[in-house]
Design an enzyme around this catalytic site. Structure first.
Site, PDB file in Angstrom:
ATOM      1  N   LYS A 280       0.836  -1.200   0.000  1.00  0.00           N
ATOM      2  CA  LYS A 280       0.000   0.000   0.000  1.00  0.00           C
ATOM      3  C   LYS A 280       0.871   1.250   0.000  1.00  0.00           C
ATOM      4  O   LYS A 280       1.996   1.211   0.485  1.00  0.00           O
ATOM      5  CB  LYS A 280      -0.848   0.038   1.284  1.00  0.00           C
ATOM      6  CG  LYS A 280      -2.036  -0.894   1.296  1.00  0.00           C
ATOM      7  CD  LYS A 280      -2.845  -0.666   2.569  1.00  0.00           C
ATOM      8  CE  LYS A 280      -4.025  -1.610   2.638  1.00  0.00           C
ATOM      9  NZ  LYS A 280      -5.014  -1.408   1.577  1.00  0.00           N
ATOM     10  N   ARG A 354     -10.695 -11.142   1.625  1.00  0.00           N
ATOM     11  CA  ARG A 354     -11.574 -12.167   1.050  1.00  0.00           C
ATOM     12  C   ARG A 354     -10.912 -13.537   1.074  1.00  0.00           C
ATOM     13  O   ARG A 354     -11.593 -14.563   1.116  1.00  0.00           O
ATOM     14  CB  ARG A 354     -11.988 -11.751  -0.370  1.00  0.00           C
ATOM     15  CG  ARG A 354     -10.836 -11.589  -1.317  1.00  0.00           C
ATOM     16  CD  ARG A 354     -11.197 -10.798  -2.559  1.00  0.00           C
ATOM     17  NE  ARG A 354     -11.150  -9.355  -2.338  1.00  0.00           N
ATOM     18  CZ  ARG A 354     -11.437  -8.452  -3.281  1.00  0.00           C
ATOM     19  NH1 ARG A 354     -11.806  -8.838  -4.490  1.00  0.00           N
ATOM     20  NH2 ARG A 354     -11.365  -7.168  -3.013  1.00  0.00           N
TER      21      ARG A 354
HETATM   22  N1  BES Z   1      -8.299  -3.435   4.266  1.00  0.00           N
HETATM   23  C1  BES Z   1      -8.396  -3.006   2.923  1.00  0.00           C
HETATM   24  C2  BES Z   1      -9.654  -2.184   2.644  1.00  0.00           C
HETATM   25  C3  BES Z   1      -9.809  -0.883   3.378  1.00  0.00           C
HETATM   26  C4  BES Z   1      -9.525   0.307   2.740  1.00  0.00           C
HETATM   27  C5  BES Z   1     -10.305  -0.826   4.656  1.00  0.00           C
HETATM   28  C6  BES Z   1      -9.696   1.507   3.401  1.00  0.00           C
HETATM   29  C7  BES Z   1     -10.473   0.374   5.322  1.00  0.00           C
HETATM   30  C8  BES Z   1     -10.183   1.543   4.687  1.00  0.00           C
HETATM   31  C9  BES Z   1      -8.430  -4.219   1.990  1.00  0.00           C
HETATM   32  O1  BES Z   1      -7.669  -5.288   2.413  1.00  0.00           O
HETATM   33  C10 BES Z   1      -7.859  -3.789   0.691  1.00  0.00           C
HETATM   34  O2  BES Z   1      -6.723  -3.426   0.672  1.00  0.00           O
HETATM   35  N2  BES Z   1      -8.660  -3.854  -0.369  1.00  0.00           N
HETATM   36  C11 BES Z   1      -8.226  -3.479  -1.673  1.00  0.00           C
HETATM   37  C12 BES Z   1      -8.762  -4.484  -2.657  1.00  0.00           C
HETATM   38  C13 BES Z   1      -8.230  -4.283  -4.062  1.00  0.00           C
HETATM   39  C14 BES Z   1      -6.761  -4.555  -4.106  1.00  0.00           C
HETATM   40  C15 BES Z   1      -8.985  -5.210  -4.981  1.00  0.00           C
HETATM   41  C16 BES Z   1      -8.775  -2.086  -1.965  1.00  0.00           C
HETATM   42  O3  BES Z   1      -9.921  -1.809  -1.587  1.00  0.00           O
HETATM   43  O4  BES Z   1      -8.052  -1.281  -2.523  1.00  0.00           O
HETATM   44 MN    MN Z   2      -5.659  -5.154   1.812  1.00  0.00          MN
END
Ligand code: BES
Ligand code: MN
Ligand code: ZN
Length: 501
Positions: A280, A354
């Protein structure tokens, strides 16, 4: 954590507290001094500050009597118009009033029951919300600071005042509110705990400790056990971290209900989400210490469910892991075998939630043959983009279940909005080389993630709660300081209270 004490005073001649909280409606200011109130605070009618009394929504008016009196202060809470009154207004204002009590360094607040009976909302609901809101004000944000907090929570007791016996209905309602707040506070505190202080192992130990003297049956699977269970999808996420995963199962099976197919709550328990190899950006990465908010909600709700001895068979499942980059971490492009035997192509290691939930769903089906599975997860940024930080996403194909969840969430004051499990998008999860790919396109990201989970739930009734966005508050609110919110905890509890099957 200190918990708000609840007391009852059933004779007006015995009423005493540092402050009395009295709700008032706009246009009805003249009648706001009830006979009972007049009896215990006769000075109110002549207090000069009464001339500035305001009843518009959100207004607080503090009126002083002589400091030596048993009730030396009254705080009037402006609720606005009778016809526009909502439970949330009362809740928020009690929260605000309690913050004021804390600021003033008071130790005991009182709420007289008579004025509540005048409000156009059912009395027991009001009592429940008053206790809920007041108890939420007890949260200590500075629990990791060396020094004592500069403004400690002094107001640790709330008494309900009546003339005559307070009914069991009223007492139980107050206890329900207090219990819901206790659960939410625990969820907040855990979700706010930094990842170095709450690894999967530490979290699991905390759960073992907290459930020791309860009726919950707690089982913790360590890494070896998780491997033996063949949870390849869950392990793919955990592999990159030096801190091993844990898989926690909490079972509430009261006598007479243990034989029924349970409802299973599953909470996403990513103790830290760095994104893994699909790292990230740095900007908000620290917030990902609360990526186990779903697990915190399930754990806290299960504790409350057990303490209330609710008549239902309910299981909580918490897959706990860290999503980290490392020499052993899963690479984008890897294919793993999930617990249900299917292969998953992992294209973006940041879509880890997921993956751990898929195996938890299969585990629930294998071991418990549930009547219903509900997962709660900080799953997608897309859901936060769509719905913002006040309302969470609800995905479910069974309309009757949707209604039950929305009803529970309304009582909880945790709004959800239904988003579609749009069947046509399922084909976007096709993989060239594996049975399924865990991510689809960016468009409809929250739906794609929900469809992936629904695939694993298959024909078991299923609902998915996406709490990304609402799990965290950037700005303090009367009922919640900045940081983790504990969102969803009370909804899960209210669902169970409503007699979920
Ligand atoms: N934990 C994150 C989602 C999230 C984002 C929670 C902001 C709280 C605040 C999740 O694991 C994630 O990183 N999701 C990705 C999925 C994508 C790579 C398909 C996302 O939402 O960017
Ligand atoms: Mn994530
Ligand atoms: Zn995540």
């Amino acid at each position: 954590m200190t918990h708000l004490e609840l007391g009852f005073q059933e004779k007006s001649s015995d009423w005493h507290a540092d402050i009395m909280l009295v709700p008032i409606l706009e246009g009805e200011e003249k009648t706001c001094i009830h006979p009972e109130l007049d009896k215990v605070c006769p000075w109110l009618t002549i207090a000069p500050a009464m001339r500035d009394l305001q009843a518009k929504e959100g207004a607080l008016t503090l009126v002083h009597g002589h400091p030596d009196l048993p009730l030396p202060r009254v705080l009037f809470l402006g609720l606005g118009n009778r016809k526009d009154l909502e439970t949330d207004t009362v809740r928020t204002l009690i929260g605000k009033a309690f913050d004021r009590c804390q600021d003033l360094g008071l130790t005991q607040a009182a709420i007289p029951l008579a004025p509540l009976a005048e409000l156009p909302i059912e009395r027991e609901r009001l009592l429940e919300e008053c206790l809920y809101a007041a108890a939420l004000s007890m949260y200590e944000s500075g629990f990791l600071k060396k020094k004592e907090p500069s403004s400690p929570k002094t107001c640790k007791r709330l008494v309900l005042c009546a003339e005559g016996p307070i009914s069991d209905g009223d007492r139980n309602a107050a206890e329900r509110g207090r219990n819901a707040a206790r659960a939410t506070l625990l969820a907040r505190r855990l979700a706010n705990t930094p990842a170095n202080l709450l690894s999967p192992d530490l979290f699991a130990r905390c759960i073992v400790e907290e459930t020791k003297n309860t009726s919950l049956r707690c089982t913790v699977l360590d890494e070896g056990a998780i491997e033996r269970e063949r949870m390849g999808s869950f392990l793919a996420v955990a592999k990159g971290s030096a801190n091993p995963p844990r898989f926690v199962i909490l079972e509430h099976a009261p006598e007479g209900y243990a034989g029924e197919p349970p409802v299973v709550y599953i909470g996403k328990g990513i103790c830290f989400d760095s994104g893994g190899i699909s790292l990230k950006p740095a900007a908000k990465m620290h917030q990902m210490k609360s990526d186990m908010s779903g697990a915190c909600a399930v754990f806290s709700a299960m504790l409350a469910i057990a303490s209330e001895e609710l008549p239902a068979h309910i299981v909580g499942i918490l897959p706990l892991a860290e999503n980290m980059p490392g020499g052993r971490a899963t690479r984008p492009g890897d294919v793993v075998t999930a617990l249900n035997g299917e292969t998953i192509e992992i294209t973006n290691t940041d879509a880890e939630g997921r993956l751990i939930l898929a195996d938890a769903i299969s585990y629930a089906k294998n071991y418990f043959a549930p009547s219903l599975i509900i997962d709660i997860a900080t799953l997608t940024g897309a859901c936060a983009v769509a719905l913002g930080d006040e309302v969470a996403g609800l995905f479910c194909r069974e309309e009757a279940l949707v209604k039950r969840i929305l009803d529970a969430s309304r009582i909880a004051g945790e709004p959800f909005w239904q988003l579609p499990l749009w069947k046509n998008y399922a084909k976007k999860l096709k993989s060239d080389i594996a049975d399924i790919c865990h991510t689809g396109p960016r468009e409809g990201g929250a739906i794609n993630a929900a469809l992936f989970l629904a695939h694993f739930a298959d024909d078991t009734p299923f609902a998915h709660l996406d709490i990304a966005g609402v799990d965290w508050r950037e700005k303090a609110h009367p009922l919640c300081p900045r940081g983790a919110t504990g969102f969803g905890t009370r909804t899960l509890l209210e669902l169970a209270r409503g007699g979920i099957k």
